[in-house]
Structures are given as C-alpha cells and as structure tokens.
Design a protein around this motif. Structure first.
Motif, PDB file in Angstrom:
ATOM      1  N   VAL A 128      31.055  31.541  40.527  1.00 56.35           N
ATOM      2  CA  VAL A 128      32.329  31.760  41.222  1.00 56.35           C
ATOM      3  C   VAL A 128      33.013  32.981  40.615  1.00 56.35           C
ATOM      4  O   VAL A 128      33.298  33.004  39.414  1.00 56.35           O
ATOM      5  CB  VAL A 128      33.253  30.533  41.114  1.00 56.35           C
ATOM      6  CG1 VAL A 128      34.591  30.808  41.789  1.00 56.35           C
ATOM      7  CG2 VAL A 128      32.579  29.309  41.723  1.00 56.35           C
ATOM      8  N   LEU A 129      33.260  33.976  41.444  1.00 55.43           N
ATOM      9  CA  LEU A 129      34.015  35.154  41.023  1.00 55.43           C
ATOM     10  C   LEU A 129      35.468  34.970  41.452  1.00 55.43           C
ATOM     11  O   LEU A 129      35.768  34.961  42.649  1.00 55.43           O
ATOM     12  CB  LEU A 129      33.431  36.425  41.641  1.00 55.43           C
ATOM     13  CG  LEU A 129      34.237  37.715  41.435  1.00 55.43           C
ATOM     14  CD1 LEU A 129      34.384  38.031  39.956  1.00 55.43           C
ATOM     15  CD2 LEU A 129      33.593  38.878  42.182  1.00 55.43           C
ATOM     16  N   ALA A 130      36.354  34.773  40.478  1.00 52.25           N
ATOM     17  CA  ALA A 130      37.785  34.641  40.748  1.00 52.25           C
ATOM     18  C   ALA A 130      38.420  36.001  40.510  1.00 52.25           C
ATOM     19  O   ALA A 130      38.784  36.347  39.380  1.00 52.25           O
ATOM     20  CB  ALA A 130      38.404  33.574  39.856  1.00 52.25           C
ATOM     21  N   ASP A 131      38.528  36.786  41.579  1.00 51.51           N
ATOM     22  CA  ASP A 131      38.981  38.168  41.451  1.00 51.51           C
ATOM     23  C   ASP A 131      40.493  38.226  41.271  1.00 51.51           C
ATOM     24  O   ASP A 131      41.244  37.581  42.009  1.00 51.51           O
ATOM     25  CB  ASP A 131      38.567  38.954  42.697  1.00 51.51           C
ATOM     26  CG  ASP A 131      38.345  40.423  42.412  1.00 51.51           C
ATOM     27  OD1 ASP A 131      38.358  40.810  41.230  1.00 51.51           O
ATOM     28  OD2 ASP A 131      38.156  41.186  43.373  1.00 51.51           O
ATOM     29  N   GLU A 132      40.926  39.007  40.266  1.00 52.32           N
ATOM     30  CA  GLU A 132      42.346  39.181  39.955  1.00 52.32           C
ATOM     31  C   GLU A 132      43.045  37.827  39.802  1.00 52.32           C
ATOM     32  O   GLU A 132      44.019  37.522  40.485  1.00 52.32           O
ATOM     33  CB  GLU A 132      43.032  40.043  41.020  1.00 52.32           C
ATOM     34  CG  GLU A 132      42.530  41.470  41.054  1.00 52.32           C
ATOM     35  CD  GLU A 132      43.375  42.372  41.947  1.00 52.32           C
ATOM     36  OE1 GLU A 132      44.011  43.299  41.420  1.00 52.32           O
ATOM     37  OE2 GLU A 132      43.390  42.126  43.169  1.00 52.32           O
TER      38      GLU A 132
END
Length: 316
Positions: A114-118
């Motif tokens: 999971v990429l939790a951007d910003e």
C-alpha cells in the motif's frame, strides 16, 4: 544459518531476493541505497516512511517492487477530505433474495503493498485508521474485524518542502514505521540516463518479471528473524537507542521498539549481503533510517540547524 533451513534452501531464497533487487533496477535508475533499504523493511515485515520532493519516482519504485514480488498493489492519495472509510472500506446495503443486507466493501488498504502518498495531508482521524492497519494487521468497521492480506507492507510518503495544509504524523504513528528513508536527486549521469530511457518509452513498458513468490517471501521474513545475532552486536544496538534518551540536544529519544527494529534491520542487511549473521557495521548502517523519525531535536538545536541525523552521527 539455522537448523530449520538447509544451506541449499537459504541460498535459493537469497538468490530470489537478489533477483528482486535486479528486477527493480530494470526500471529504477540509481537509488541503490533506497532500494536496499526498502527491501530491508520488506524482509523485516515492517513499513517505511519515504520523504522526498515530487518527481523522483516513488510510485514507480513501489509498484515495481510489488510486480517483482507478485504482490497486490494499491495507492492512496491522501487529501484533507479523505475519510477513514475511504481507506479501510465501508459497509454498503445490497439487495438480496432475503431483502436488504449489509455487506463489507474493502477499501484500498486491502492489498499487500500500500502506497499512502502524502500521508501528512490526511486528517488525524484518517491517519489513525491507517495506524490500526499497520499495528494490528486488521481493520475494524462497525462490529466486524477484517484481517488484512499477508504480507502487508505500507510505504507512506511525505513532501518535505510544501507543508501548508498538512497534519504532522503523531509520535505513535511515526514509531510504527521501521525506517524513514530520504530519496535524493539523482546524480548527473543517472539523470541523463533517466531522460534518455524514458523519453523513448514509458516506465511501464520496461518488463519486470516475478522474482519471488509470496510464499517464499514469507519464508525469507521468517528466516531473517531466525538469523543469530551476537550479544555484542545486540548490545551495540540497545546502547545506541538508550543513548538517544539522554542526549543533550534531543527532547526525547527512541523506544524499545527502535531497539528491536534496529536489530531486525541489521539481520536483514546481513541476509541481503549473503552473510550468516550481522555485525556492528550493520547496526551502524541501519541507525539513521531506523532512528531519525523516532527522535526530536530540542528548540535550541533546531534553531542552530541541527538535524536528527546529526545527533545520531554524534552518538555513533
């Protein structure tokens, strides 16, 4: 390396991890240290906080890592209006033959990578929803608890330049990240290669093959925990973490979780290097990424431009 794994099995798993690194490098030019530390976090079954300016390929790097490990991938773009249910999922009403039933609709957090951007653009309430997922490997919606897929790896990004409209991560959530990594600009030769390569094709056009199965990845994570560590190396890690609690220029130091993460990271680094046990150099190499987000410099040091990395270097 351990009685439960033959030498041939250990070598096969090490070769598979080396192939993952090779596959990621097909798309990502340079950034070898960041790739190694991402793999270290993955082998520790941990999470990573990545700080960099926009445009340095964070999303491509993480998606490529998921492709090379045959893991499912999702991306969450954090904004102030993002709700916890937008991350975890929600119960929806469906019409059935028996009438109306509540059914859980999983959110984007239900993926292996999971990429939790910003992440610091999300409100504290939404950040807390992600914290449960990172801490417990599950999410709770209503009265039901839903387990997340295994392995589960969160990589959250922050932009160090633009801070307007952000919500700094609380200490409890920062402590859940195994490492905080900083992604710097590439050198001139690497940037020229990036331009040459990706003005002729898109990054997705570069084929990446699966290098390791999820089952073998789980075996590697188990194997890393079984890597023996000498008392002197363990003591080096414990003493270093304890010294952060007494350092003059820090408001507070790191918790025992940092000691555990530091030893685990040293084990993973030794495994990545093909060695049977970690040494003090592995502890020292992992110290900055493991500790920099767990310590806070005091007002005087911050005014003088002292960073957590500076303090950790002095303690080393």
């Amino acid at each position: 390396m351990t009685d439960e794994y033959t030498d041939e099995e250990v070598q096969r798993l090490q070769d598979a991890v080396d192939e993952v690194r090779e596959q990621v490098s097909r798309r990502i030019v340079g950034q070898e240290q960041v790739i190694e530390r991402l793999l270290t976090c993955l082998l520790c079954d941990g999470n990573a906080l990545l700080e960099s300016t926009p445009g340095l390929g964070k999303t491509t790097m993480i998606r490529t890592l998921a492709d090379a490990t045959a893991l499912s991938f999702s991306r969450i773009q954090n904004t102030p209006d993002l709700m916890p249910s937008d991350v975890t999922g929600t119960e929806i009403v469906r019409e059935t033959s028996r009438g109306q039933d509540l059914e859980f609709e999983p959110g984007p957090v239900f993926a292996n990578v999971v990429l939790a951007d910003e992440i610091n653009r999300a409100t504290p309430k939404t950040q807390a929803a992600l914290l449960e997922a990172m801490q417990e490997g599950q999410v709770t919606v209503g009265d039901e608890t839903h387990p997340l897929p295994e392995p589960f790896f969160v990589l959250a990004t922050q932009n160090p330049i633009e801070q307007e409209g952000t919500y700094p991560l609380p200490e409890a959530q920062r402590d859940r990240f195994t490492m905080k990594l900083t992604l710097d600009y590439p050198d001139r030769a690497a940037e020229a290669e990036i331009v040459d390569r990706y003005t002729r094709q898109r990054s997705g056009d570069v084929a990446v093959e699966r290098a390791i199965s999820p089952e073998d990845l789980a075996a590697v994570q188990d194997l890393v925990r079984r890597v023996p560590v000498a008392d002197g190396v363990r003591d080096r890690a414990v003493d270093l973490v304890r010294s952060t609690r007494e350092a003059d220029r820090l408001d507070y130091g790191a918790s025992p979780r940092a000691s555990m993460n530091l030893v685990l990271a040293a084990k993973a680094r030794a495994f990545l290097d093909g060695r049977s046990h970690p040494d003090a150099e592995d502890v020292e190499a992992a110290a900055r990424p493991v500790l920099r987000h767990r310590v806070v410099v005091d007002f005087r040091a911050e005014r003088e431009g002292v960073t957590p990395d500076d303090v950790i270097a002095d303690l080393l």
